[in-house]
Scaffold this motif. Structure first.
Motif, PDB file in Angstrom:
ATOM      1  N   SER A   1      -2.579   4.629  -3.447  1.00  0.00           N
ATOM      2  CA  SER A   1      -3.570   3.365  -3.535  1.00  0.00           C
ATOM      3  C   SER A   1      -3.850   2.819  -2.357  1.00  0.00           C
ATOM      4  O   SER A   1      -5.209   2.525  -2.199  1.00  0.00           O
ATOM      5  N   ILE A   2      -3.539   3.520  -0.723  1.00  0.00           N
ATOM      6  CA  ILE A   2      -4.118   2.812   0.357  1.00  0.00           C
ATOM      7  C   ILE A   2      -6.009   3.472   0.084  1.00  0.00           C
ATOM      8  O   ILE A   2      -6.711   2.812   0.745  1.00  0.00           O
TER       9      ILE A   2
ATOM     10  N   CYS B   1      -1.254  -1.070   7.324  1.00  0.00           N
ATOM     11  CA  CYS B   1      -1.725  -0.320   6.985  1.00  0.00           C
ATOM     12  C   CYS B   1      -1.304   1.100   7.551  1.00  0.00           C
ATOM     13  O   CYS B   1      -0.509   2.001   7.189  1.00  0.00           O
TER      14      CYS B   1
ATOM     15  N   ALA C   1       1.194  -1.194   0.012  1.00  0.00           N
ATOM     16  CA  ALA C   1      -0.329  -0.015   0.165  1.00  0.00           C
ATOM     17  C   ALA C   1       0.718   1.574  -0.172  1.00  0.00           C
ATOM     18  O   ALA C   1       1.756   1.064   0.343  1.00  0.00           O
TER      19      ALA C   1
ATOM     20  N   ILE D   1      -7.235   0.301  -1.619  1.00  0.00           N
ATOM     21  CA  ILE D   1      -7.456  -0.505  -0.959  1.00  0.00           C
ATOM     22  C   ILE D   1      -8.503  -0.670   0.802  1.00  0.00           C
ATOM     23  O   ILE D   1      -8.939  -1.542   0.875  1.00  0.00           O
TER      24      ILE D   1
END
Lengths: 1116, 415
Positions: free
Chosen positions: A441-442, A471, A437, A445
């Motif tokens: 992109s987190i 994360c 991540a 996600i």
């Protein structure tokens, strides 16, 4: 069959089932023993035999032991029907090891089949023969493999390569070198199919014999794409290991990225980092490039063995001393590395996932940093294959991603979870997602994670919650979003958690609380509000484990910020109130927390809190659980001073209490340090290995070889040899008749190989590499035996002429002086040598075991007087003790038994009655042996088997000691004098299966020639070899062929011939020793034996090769 | 290397064992394996690599049959798994499927095949076309023949003709009266629609399947009109790497009969042909569910055999579902399948009904995932187009055929 049909066709459904099963072997499987199998096996109809064998196989399939049919089955091996043959082979392989004696019956048929014109029959016979795993036939099987390795049919050669690991598996020490030699030959084959199988043999037989690879390295790389997929997997690994051993790791590669940074400074790192993140938007942050420490740890793990792993002391240590710059290479300058990378990269498109993974492993380890990313897409594409391979691939990708998360970061979508994934796959995908991540992109996600949390599989949901925590930990910018989501989840789950019917529900809640805790841990002050919310939700959360964590947090963060301390009284009151109904896990936490709270309490709350604590302790002391009671008592004692005083500041007044307060401080007052697991004890295994999946070193796992551990010294020697050979070839043109034997052999092979390669499409390309300049050429010469018999004869005659003729008619350059010298030598030196022969002495009994009596024995070349089967052995008794030893005698063990049963009869007599030919002609008894006195006695022995030792009993001082007399193969033959013509005639009658050869080295003459400088070099070599041979075996020297070489230094072509007869069977046995190499250096010699008795011959061959190599005792 | 292969039925019975090396593996390992998979449930059963106390086990499950291989030493695990997959493929091709009865009925063929496919634990011949040459697949004729004559060998006594050539996958010089070659594009659409109805991922996994019945030694070249859309690809061993590397052309000498020439993936598609709109509201222990399925973007061909299946959550005690089109079945393991078939022109298929939750549960907090199935003949949704198929030497009476089809692969719609 028809009966069955009739009786079962009563109902339609049954009938249709039968119709469906008609013609299959269903009835055989269902009831294999409904008829008597034995008579069927003896039937004269192939079909009945076939049925019987099928029944047996059905029984095997069902797990019963049917080895009692072995004798009858073995007979059918002679069948002409391919199906019967196949079935018999299947049966044989299953039981041969169990019934060795009967299995031997089949050997003759295999031998016959090996000569069959149909390659399929040859291949099957070879395969089965090698597969029956009997030590007795190993030499024959090996000889057969040697033959088949040169078979014109590719198919048969492939089976020969496959047979090698089977033979190796029998652990035949004496054949080890012969097997490796064959691996070398097969690796050099021009057919990709054979090379693939040979690569498999190489990995299982001699994975570290890089010499074999070095000779063919370039060719192997070129042939790699054509090799069949299974061979490719192993060949890729072999080539990688070779390159690492030969050249070390690549400086530009990922593995040595740290090393590069050390030497080139920090700016390089930025450059590399940018390279890697080139195609992504600017993310910044350290996590984006790669974890340098982890990468170097990974690369170290690939190379270090278990010992080094265990002795690994500290993390920093290992990183700094990772690699020596000498042990690395650069891709720009190294052809070998370049070729390897080139030939493996198209394999990333292979249809076989194992090949793709193996090729990716090579790129991962060897490719320059900026090219590593080309393995990403093929690896990810593998995830679309079967679920089983998906799991394995993910395991491997995880390691790559841990080291270089940025590689996989752009492809995060691939790891989104499908409902059809297995649980393990889902778990790995979650781990991947949390690893790769990035800030960009987190968000997507996390949105996925939100979905996963609602998945019906609650275990998976819990894992997702844990991944969210990870994360948030990795990316410092997102915790707020994560925390909100998690809190919402806690709230929601606490309702659902009421409801214990669904297991796993609790897990999600606990995991959510734990994730919140890990996030808060990083920056507690910022998340004060979250803490307060959590504390408030205590009432609604019912799951004990979750409560315990929250209560623990109350204790840890009790003095944090402004609001929490004010809440403490309420919380502790609530805890005290609920204490009774809690689980013991929670109770323990309540005890701890109240104690911590009390310790850090403010003055105004102190009285209140103290009362609460005392109340809790009272409850705790009469709890049902031992643990809770003990903890309560312990805390009570510890806090006694606190509890006794009235103000929080008063506690330190009393000096006798000082230690206790100190302890309290220590136990509760310590600052919480975030726990981060050290990667020190992680161990990584090579990509694609089994060990990486099961996370321990599986037996047989080998790390990469030490960089540059393999020194390839062949190059210089080879070029020397090439030069010599070229020179020789030049000479050949001028004088055909006197061409050297060696050249003859190699040119023979060349023509043969070009015939064989007709079937390959780009054969022209490959035959070129088989040419004179091929560095592998010297290896081919092992295949000397493939020279056909008549050529052999012709050549020998040529040599013979030369030798016999004092003035060779054709010699224009050969120094005739040398020749005459040689021939006269041959005549005089034999008798001379006879006196110098010192037979080797073996020990029968150590003085340590025999209380001072030392017994040794030597085999004599004298022929026994009793019978031709006996061998004369001289036994030397020596008394090294201080006392005299009485009544020393040697007796046969078996005769002892007889003697015991039939009273006190004489040994000799007992023996005579026992057998017509006694196994042991006893010696004269030594009545007394004084200290430091020695005595020699002669015994004559008949060995039952040429390899098995004879058990004897040694008597002395009234004691009996069992000893073993080991046969020396060299003395189980007797000299058989024949002329050179007779020798050649016999030799030509024994070609093919009866001819076997081996190569070894010989270096006795090196010391020898140094001592006697004046002597002729050829002479001394001949002398040395003859001496060595005759000291170790009982042979007759027939002739010595001299090389007609252009230089006095080159002994190539020197040939000695010995003849003998096997004692037991009077079968003639011919030995030819051919020398190769320079006079002053270590010589390569080829020993060839022609004998009808294959087993004996092969064993003797090995014995000769062994004693030729071992340092001579007579020289000293 | 592998030491032994077991075929285990779905009831745990060891149907067949094949020892591969001298180090025998006792079949008690299967008992251990079965006990473990019963006690540990599905997650163990689906674990492909297991370290048992005595052996490393590799397993794949195909149609209820477990293929279990054992090894005691280090070996590439993917090699074992890939090999077992090939064995399963070959067996189901030979036996026309894979189940307990078929394996037992044809155990001799299974033995013969295994014997050809693996030797001493190392894979030998796995190319189906060569295996077909060595061991004849059972067919009706040979079965009847064996009943009548009682004797029909299915083991060939000559060498597979391709074994020695440089194209070991092709028998030398097969003869056909009419030369035919068919190219099929078979594509599967993998998509994920998340709970907000957003298309998170949509990609195509495709295979180029060929059926070549060509005489002699044909050299084929297949080129695509738009090869640049291909993200990833894997090739059959017959494909030459160089032409593909340089100008993205498939050049190969095909095996005889059917084979998979290549597989590829096309990523980042924007649209799915079918939409699924699920809705759920829950209140006081009951949920109302309604699912609409319709055509989002018409591919130009009929969309066939549309199915929607999902697993009802554990906490649902009973369900009452009905649809205005197609049939709904609910199995005892709470798997619900709605078979729609084709979408009618006049109405939008709709599944609606109520789910009753277990007592005490107010609302549904876990949601099922719908798996969509469909099939579209005559179109490759990825947009990949075959430009041409060339033969180096054109045989007489050549017929070339092209087909395409798309079906749903892993198409998940989350509720």
């Amino acid at each position: 069959m028809f009966n069955k049909f009739g009786s079962t066709s009563e109902t339609l459904s049954k009938a249709s089932a039968v119709v469906h099963r008609i013609g299959t072997d269903a009835h055989l499987y269902d009831d294999p023993e409904d008829v008597n199998i034995a008579p069927l096996l003896d039937s004269k109809f192939e079909s009945e035999k076939c049925e019987a064998l099928k029944r047996l196989l059905a029984l095997i399939a069902q797990g019963s032991d049917v080895s009692n049919f072995f004798p009858q089955v073995v007979k059918n091996v002679a069948s002409q029907s391919s199906e019967v043959k196949k079935l018999v082979y299947l049966y044989l392989l299953q039981y041969a090891e169990k019934r060795p004696n009967e299995a031997l019956l089949s050997i003759n048929y295999f031998q016959k089949d090996l000569g069959d014109p149909n390659p399929l029959v040859r291949a099957w016979a070879l395969r089965t023969m090698a597969g029956i795993r009997l030590h007795v036939i190993a030499p024959i099987a090996l000889a057969a493999v040697g033959k088949c390795a040169r078979d014109p049919a590719v198919y048969v050669r492939k089976y020969a390569a496959n047979a090698l690991p089977k033979l190796h598996d029998l652990r035949l020490e004496e054949h080890a070198s012969a097997i490796e030699e064959l691996v070398g030959i097969l690796l050099n084959d021009h057919s990709p199919g054979v090379v693939g199988a040979a690569a498999a043999a190489f990995t299982s037989i001699c994975p570290n014999n890089f010499k074999l690879i070095g000779k063919n390295y370039k060719k192997l790389c070129q042939i790699l794409p054509d090799v069949e997929e299974w061979g490719q997997i192993l060949l890729i690994g072999t080539l990688l290991r070779y390159v690492v051993a030969r050249h070390g790791l690549v400086r530009e590669s990922l593995m040595l990225s740290l090393h590069g940074m050390d030497s080139n400074g920090l700016c390089e790192k930025d450059g590399l980092g940018r390279d890697l993140t080139l195609d992504k938007e600017e993310d910044g942050g350290k996590s984006d490039s790669f974890d340098v420490n982890l990468v170097s740890l990974v690369s170290k793990c690939y190379i270090e063995g278990p010992d080094e792993y265990l002795s690994r002391s500290s993390y920093t240590d290992t990183v700094s001393s990772a690699f020596d710059s000498k042990e690395t290479t650069s891709i720009a300058h190294n052809e070998d590395v370049k070729i390897l990378l080139q030939c493996t990269s198209p394999l990333l498109w292979s249809n076989n996932s194992a090949v793709v993974l193996a090729a990716a492993g090579v790129q991962w380890i060897m490719a320059p940093l900026e090219e590593v990313k080309k393995i990403v897409k093929p690896l990810l594409f593998l995830l679309r294959s079967s679920s089983a391979s998906k799991y394995v691939v993910l395991c491997n990708i995880l390691v790559f991603a841990k080291a270089v998360p940025s590689l996989f970061a752009p492809h995060f979508e691939t790891f989104f979870i499908c409902s059809s994934d297995a649980y393990q796959v889902k778990a790995y995908k979650l781990e991947m997602l949390s690893l790769v991540a990035t800030t960009s992109s987190i968000s997507s996600i996390l949105r996925e994670f939100e979905d996963y949390v609602k998945d019906p599989d609650r275990r998976f949901a819990a894992d997702t919650v844990a991944a969210i925590g990870l994360c948030a930990k990795r990316l410092p910018t997102i915790p707020t979003t994560c925390l909100d989501g998690l809190l919402a989840l806690v709230r929601q789950e606490s309702f659902a958690g009421d409801f214990e019917s669904v297991d796993g529900e609790a897990g999600v809640l606990v995991q959510a609380v734990m994730s919140i805790q890990t996030i808060i841990e990083r920056d507690p002050l910022r998340h004060e509000k979250v803490l307060i919310q959590l504390f408030r939700s205590l009432d609604s959360i019912k799951v004990a484990a979750a409560r315990a964590i929250i209560i623990w947090m109350v204790g840890v963060y009790c003095s944090l910020g402004h609001i929490i301390p004010k809440m403490l009284t309420t919380i502790t009151k609530y805890l005290a109130w609920s204490f009774k109904s809690e689980a013991s896990e929670t109770k323990l936490q309540i005890l701890n927390t109240t104690a911590k709270v009390l310790k850090s309490a403010e003055a105004d709350d102190f009285q209140m809190l103290k009362r609460v604590v005392i109340y809790v302790f009272e409850l705790g002391e009469c709890d049902l659980s031992y643990d809770v009671r003990d903890r309560t008592r312990f805390l009570k004692k510890l806090l006694s001073s606190k509890l006794a005083c009235h103000k929080p500041a008063e506690d330190s007044v009393a000096s006798q209490e000082h230690i206790a307060t100190h302890v309290v401080e220590h136990v509760f007052g310590r600052k919480l340090t975030p726990f981060s697991p050290l990667a020190l004890h992680n161990r990584f295994y090579l990509p694609g290995s089994l060990s990486q999946i099961v996370l321990h070193a599986a037996p047989g796992y080998e790390p990469l070889p030490k960089p540059c551990s393999f020194v390839f010294e062949e190059q210089d020697q080879l070029s020397d040899l090439d030069r010599q050979r070229e020179a020789a070839a030049d000479l050949d043109d001028s004088r055909e008749s006197s061409e050297t034997v060696d050249d003859d052999g190699s040119s023979d092979y060349d023509s043969e190989s070009s015939i064989g390669s007709d079937c390959s499409s780009d054969g022209d390309e490959r035959t070129v590499s088989n040419g004179v300049n091929d560095p592998a050429a010297p290896l081919i010469q092992i295949s000397e035996t493939s020279v056909s018999a008549d050529q052999e004869e012709l050549r020998s005659k040529k040599a013979l002429d030369l030798w016999l003729d004092d003035q060779p008619s054709t010699s224009n350059q050969t120094p005739s002086a040398l020749n005459s010298n040689q021939s006269s030598y041959a005549k005089i030196s034999i008798g001379d040598i006879g006196s110098r022969v010192k037979p080797k002495s073996y020990s029968l009994l150590d003085p340590g075991n025999g209380s001072g009596l030392k017994v040794g024995y030597t085999f004599l070349s004298e022929v026994s007087t009793v019978s031709p089967l006996h061998v004369c052995v001289e036994v030397l008794f020596e008394n090294s003790s201080a006392e005299p030893i009485l009544e020393v005698n040697l007796e046969d063990e078996e005769s002892m038994k007889v003697a015991d049963s039939s009273e006190q009869t004489l040994v000799g007599k007992a023996n005579a009655s026992y057998n017509n030919v006694p196994t042991l002609i006893p010696m004269e008894e030594i009545s007394c042996l004084e200290p430091r006195q020695s005595a020699k006695r002669l015994i004559q022995v008949r060995f039952h088997h040429h390899l098995l030792p004879m058990r004897l009993t040694l008597h002395y001082n009234g004691k009996e000691v069992p000893v073993k007399l080991r046969p020396d193969l060299g003395y189980l033959v007797k000299p058989f004098s024949m002329s050179i013509e007779e020798f050649l005639a016999t030799e030509s009658r024994l070609p093919g299966m009866f001819e076997y050869s081996r190569r070894c080295t010989f270096d006795d003459h090196v010391k020898d020639s140094r001592m006697e400088n004046g002597k002729d070099k050829f002479l001394s070599i001949c002398e040395c070899i003859t001496l060595k041979v005759l000291s170790n075996s009982n042979l007759h020297l027939v002739s010595v062929d001299l090389p007609v070489a252009n230089s006095l230094e080159d002994a190539t072509g020197l040939r000695l011939r010995f003849s003998s007869k096997i004692l037991s069977s009077e079968i003639p046995l011919l030995i030819t020793i051919t020398v190769e190499g320079k006079c002053t250096e270590v010589l390569n010699i080829t020993v060839k034996i022609n004998c009808e008795e294959t087993v004996f011959g092969l064993n003797l061959l090995n014995r000769i090769a062994n004693f030729m190599v071992e340092p001579s005792s007579s020289a000293s | 290397m592998l030491q032994c292969i077991f075929l285990i039925s779905d009831s745990g019975e060891v149907m067949l064992e094949k020892q591969l090396t001298g180090h025998r593996v006792d079949r008690s390992i299967c008992a251990w394996f079965w006990d473990q998979s019963i006690s540990q449930g599905d997650s163990f059963k689906l674990l492909p690599v297991i370290a048992s106390p005595t052996h490393y086990l590799f397993q794949i499950v195909r149609d209820g049959i477990t293929l279990l291989a054992c090894s005691q030493v280090e070996m590439p695990p993917l090699m074992a798994i890939e090999f077992l997959c090939r064995v399963a493929d070959v067996l189901s091709e030979y036996l026309g499927g894979l189940n307990e009865d078929l394996v037992k009925d044809n155990f001799i063929i299974v033995y013969e095949l295994l014997d050809e496919m693996i030797d001493n634990g190392f894979p030998l011949t796995t190319e189906p076309s060569i295996l077909r040459e060595m061991i004849a697949p059972p067919n009706l004729v040979s079965k009847m023949l064996s009943v009548v004559t009682g004797n029909a060998s299915n083991v060939s006594d000559t060498l597979p003709s391709g074994a020695g050539s440089c194209v070991p996958w092709r028998p030398t010089d097969p003869k056909y009266s009419s030369n035919e070659v068919y190219v099929d594009l078979v594509e599967e659409m993998d998509a994920i629609v998340n709970r907000d109805g957003e298309l998170v991922k949509c990609e195509i996994y495709g295979e180029v399947q060929m059926n070549s019945q060509l005489s002699g030694f044909p050299d084929l070249t297949l080129s695509f009109a738009n090869p640049s859309i291909l993200e990833d690809m894997r090739f059959h061993p017959c494909v030459r790497f160089r032409p593909w590397e340089s100008h993205q052309v498939l050049s190969f000498v095909p095996p005889d009969g059917e084979f998979k020439l290549m597989s590829y993936r096309v990523k980042k598609l924007k649209n799915t042909p079918v939409y699924v709109k699920p809705q759920i509201t829950s209140d006081a222990g009951t949920c109302r569910i309604s699912v609409l399925v319709g055509i989002r973007s018409d591919p130009g061909k009929t969309i066939e055999s549309i199915t929607l299946s999902f697993q009802l959550p554990h906490c649902v005690s009973s369900a009452d579902l009905s649809s205005n089109h197609g049939t709904v079945t609910i199995l005892s393991n709470k798997t619900c399948t709605w078979t729609i078939g084709r979408i009618p022109k006049d109405k939008t298929p709709c599944l609606s009904g109520t789910l009753t939750l277990e007592t005490g549960l107010e609302r549904l907090h876990v949601f099922p995932t719908f798996k969509l199935g469909f099939k579209i003949m005559g179109i490759a949704l990825s947009g990949l187009r075959i430009e041409k198929l060339d033969l180096q030497t054109i045989p007489p009476r050549l017929y070339k055929g092209f087909r395409a089809q798309t079906r749903a692969g892993e198409f998940d719609v989350r509720l």
